[in-house]
Scaffold this motif. Structure first.
Motif, mmCIF file in Angstrom:
data_model
loop_
_atom_site.group_PDB
_atom_site.id
_atom_site.type_symbol
_atom_site.label_atom_id
_atom_site.label_comp_id
_atom_site.label_asym_id
_atom_site.label_seq_id
_atom_site.Cartn_x
_atom_site.Cartn_y
_atom_site.Cartn_z
ATOM 1 N N THR A 92 0.935 -1.133 -0.020
ATOM 2 C CA THR A 92 -0.085 -0.159 -0.094
ATOM 3 C C THR A 92 0.947 1.167 0.107
ATOM 4 O O THR A 92 2.058 1.475 0.633
ATOM 5 N N GLN A 104 -4.854 6.494 -2.395
ATOM 6 C CA GLN A 104 -4.402 5.215 -1.651
ATOM 7 C C GLN A 104 -4.219 4.121 -2.850
ATOM 8 O O GLN A 104 -5.302 3.635 -3.410
ATOM 9 N N VAL A 146 -6.381 5.311 6.747
ATOM 10 C CA VAL A 146 -6.034 6.376 6.136
ATOM 11 C C VAL A 146 -6.960 7.648 6.645
ATOM 12 O O VAL A 146 -8.254 7.528 6.478
ATOM 13 N N LEU A 200 0.489 5.728 -0.418
ATOM 14 C CA LEU A 200 -0.324 7.078 -0.444
ATOM 15 C C LEU A 200 0.280 7.738 -1.523
ATOM 16 O O LEU A 200 1.483 8.108 -1.274
#
Length: 72
Positions: free
Chosen positions: A5, A63, A30, A7
């Protein structure tokens, strides 16, 4: 299967170009408000310099989750 993952924070510069800051392994879940506040602070403090110009506006935050499976 392994998941990754990141961002991605996208901004516009004074030359109307997009630049991206990628944050690996962001804290989950998040918090959208915290992300927007952090992006506003990046714009306000002008801490990053790019060949594409100076960051003047936040554009988007995404994301991205990728899954990978080893085959052999």
């Amino acid at each position: 299967m392994a998941s990754k993952t990141v961002l991605q924070l996208e901004f516009l510069t004074d030359q109307n170009k997009r630049v991206r800051i990628t944050i690996p392994s962001p804290k989950q879940p998040v918090d959208a408000a915290a992300v927007q506040n952090a992006m506003d602070l990046i714009v306000q403090k002008n801490v990053f310099a790019y060949p594409q110009g100076v960051i003047v506006k936040r554009a988007a935050a995404t994301q991205v989750v990728t899954d990978s499976t080893e085959i052999a």
